[in-house]
Design a protein around this motif. Structure first.
Motif, PDB file in Angstrom:
ATOM      1  N   UNK A   1       0.855  -1.181   0.000  1.00 28.73           N
ATOM      2  CA  UNK A   1       0.000   0.000   0.000  1.00 28.73           C
ATOM      3  C   UNK A   1       0.893   1.232   0.000  1.00 28.73           C
ATOM      4  N   UNK A   2       0.799   2.039  -1.054  1.00 28.16           N
ATOM      5  CA  UNK A   2       1.626   3.241  -1.181  1.00 28.16           C
ATOM      6  C   UNK A   2       0.739   4.467  -1.341  1.00 28.16           C
ATOM      7  N   UNK A   3       1.166   5.562  -0.711  1.00 29.04           N
ATOM      8  CA  UNK A   3       0.448   6.827  -0.800  1.00 29.04           C
ATOM      9  C   UNK A   3       1.438   7.932  -1.164  1.00 29.04           C
ATOM     10  N   UNK A   4       0.997   8.879  -2.011  1.00 35.54           N
ATOM     11  CA  UNK A   4       1.837  10.028  -2.331  1.00 35.54           C
ATOM     12  C   UNK A   4       1.085  11.316  -2.058  1.00 35.54           C
ATOM     13  N   UNK A   5       1.806  12.239  -1.413  1.00 29.13           N
ATOM     14  CA  UNK A   5       1.257  13.537  -1.035  1.00 29.13           C
ATOM     15  C   UNK A   5       2.027  14.645  -1.742  1.00 29.13           C
ATOM     16  N   UNK A   6       1.316  15.642  -2.234  1.00 29.35           N
ATOM     17  CA  UNK A   6       2.006  16.852  -2.657  1.00 29.35           C
ATOM     18  C   UNK A   6       2.491  17.542  -1.379  1.00 29.35           C
TER      19      UNK A   6
ATOM     20  N   UNK B   1      13.551  17.932  -3.706  1.00 24.52           N
ATOM     21  CA  UNK B   1      13.706  18.636  -4.979  1.00 24.52           C
ATOM     22  C   UNK B   1      12.515  18.408  -5.909  1.00 24.52           C
ATOM     23  N   UNK B   2      11.629  17.490  -5.535  1.00 23.84           N
ATOM     24  CA  UNK B   2      10.460  17.209  -6.361  1.00 23.84           C
ATOM     25  C   UNK B   2       9.159  17.624  -5.675  1.00 23.84           C
ATOM     26  N   UNK B   3       9.222  17.950  -4.389  1.00 19.50           N
ATOM     27  CA  UNK B   3       8.051  18.452  -3.690  1.00 19.50           C
ATOM     28  C   UNK B   3       6.979  17.432  -3.384  1.00 19.50           C
ATOM     29  N   UNK B   4       7.385  16.213  -2.993  1.00 21.47           N
ATOM     30  CA  UNK B   4       6.384  15.232  -2.597  1.00 21.47           C
ATOM     31  C   UNK B   4       6.889  14.405  -1.422  1.00 21.47           C
TER      32      UNK B   4
END
Length: 422
Positions: A254-259, A308-311
């Motif tokens: 289970x993976x989650x990505x946030x700005x 450097x990618x903002x996440x």
């Protein structure tokens, strides 16, 4: 020492007497948007293994042995909205060779050969060695997809960057394109890279002024357009996307990505580092202690912050039928950070651990050299003392403020078949 040798070419030197070795890296930088990832990858592969003079891997290995076991390599990586091709070499300092050998000059001659004299015949890389390197890399990337943790992370990033196809790609480019790239196309790209890319020369070691001058003189790059590095500030927000895939395995991912709009130069950068470590970036984190240890809802769970990618990304191994509960608990841990609902001692423990980890990276020549490069790239020449002082100053209120910036964008579940049957 930081010096612009000419437009688009920078030289950075850090005097370091901690190591017996000297490290030199040369980074070629271009905008990610130019979409030369496949060609760039193959230039790196060929440059590491062949040159006009050393036209076999064996000859390169023998030369490195002659250079007292110097370690040489290349790699390609993304930083913000640019992509870098790095050539790096580490070697023993002359002073430990009795002062009778000018190893710096021999190293520079070797680098000059590998960079400026590629293995080309009639303007193109020879077919046999080129296809060998290309096909081996394609096989490696296909095999990499069999790693389910890696696969889940890749799918989550694709969802997150749905409106940004360049960042959705692997740093190697599309595997299908890589399998079809030709020696002629890559040779043409090599020349444009050499002439047009920004160049960062980084050196670290206990060197005399004359040795530094020797290194500079060997890499006399022409002027080129000066490139400004951005940090992906213009992320295109989207509705939260969810995706479930079934997999032939017991464990689920289970993976989650946030700005997370924080970067190396942001005022809340240090608060973001602490927040990430408190959330899931260490064995003392809230997710590790509460979700894995206390509730036994995860085999592993961690968070990582890309500055450097903002996440910020959360990765976990779970039982698939617990996915909803795990997501609820992740949300609860973020709320704890916002509310300051954790012990003061936990915050201090996290900060102490982060400082220790920061100092440890300077025990590696290559990690330390990378720090020199990144500082120059983003024009942020912070000292060790300032970094540590800034980290120590972070309070619960700082952590709470930056935690509120987390904006969930993508959720991916790779569900194991045993859970599916249940």
């Amino acid at each position: 020492m930081h010096q612009e040798l000419t437009s688009g070419v920078q030289f950075n030197f850090e005097n370091q007497n901690k190591f017996k070795n000297v490290a030199i890296s040369i980074d070629f930088i271009e905008p990610l948007a130019e979409d030369n990832l496949v060609e760039r990858t193959m230039v790196a592969e060929m440059m590491e293994n062949y040159s006009a003079k050393y036209n076999s891997k064996l000859k390169v290995a023998r030369k490195l042995a002659e250079l007292y076991g110097a370690r040489f390599g290349t790699n390609v990586f993304k930083v913000g909205d640019v992509v870098a091709l790095r050539i790096v070499i580490t070697f023993i300092n002359d002073q430990f060779l009795g002062g009778k050998i000018n190893l710096i000059q021999q190293i520079c001659e070797f680098l000059e050969e590998m960079i400026f004299h590629p293995y080309l015949i009639d303007g193109s890389y020879p077919t046999e060695p080129f296809e060998l390197q290309r096909d081996n890399l394609v096989d490696y990337l296909h095999n990499l997809s069999d790693n389910k943790k890696y696969y889940a992370a890749r799918q989550t990033k694709k969802m997150y960057f749905a409106n940004d196809p360049m960042n959705a790609k692997l740093v190697f480019g599309n595997v299908e394109d890589l399998a079809q790239v030709t020696p002629e196309r890559v040779a043409n790209y090599y020349h444009s890279m050499l002439n047009d890319d920004n160049v960062y020369i980084s050196v670290q070691g206990n060197l005399a002024a004359q040795q530094i001058t020797t290194i500079k003189n060997y890499f006399n790059f022409s002027a080129r357009h000066d490139l400004t590095v951005g940090m992906n500030e213009n992320y295109d927000h989207q509705e939260i996307t969810y995706k479930v895939e079934n997999a032939v395995q017991k464990q689920s991912q289970l993976d989650l990505m946030y700005h997370f709009p924080v970067n190396l130069k942001s005022d809340d950068y240090y608060a973001a580092i602490v927040m990430n470590s408190l959330l899931g970036g260490s064995a003392s984190s809230l997710m590790f202690l509460n979700i894995r240890e206390k509730q036994s809802l995860a085999y592993y769970i961690s968070s990582s912050f890309n500055s450097t990618m903002g996440f910020l990304m959360i990765q976990s191994g779970i039982d698939g039928d617990q996915a909803e509960n795990v997501q609820i608990m992740i949300k609860q841990q973020i709320q704890k950070l916002i509310d300051g609902d954790y012990a003061d001692s936990q915050l201090e423990k996290i900060k102490t651990s982060l400082i220790s980890g920061y100092l440890t990276k300077f025990d590696s020549e290559r990690k330390s050299l990378n720090d020199v490069f990144v500082k120059a790239l983003v024009n942020n020449f912070v000292t060790k003392a300032d970094w540590i002082a800034s980290l120590k100053s972070i309070t619960k209120a700082d952590v709470a403020k930056v935690a509120q910036k987390l904006d969930l964008q993508a959720v991916f579940l790779l569900k194991g078949e045993s859970n599916e049957q249940n």
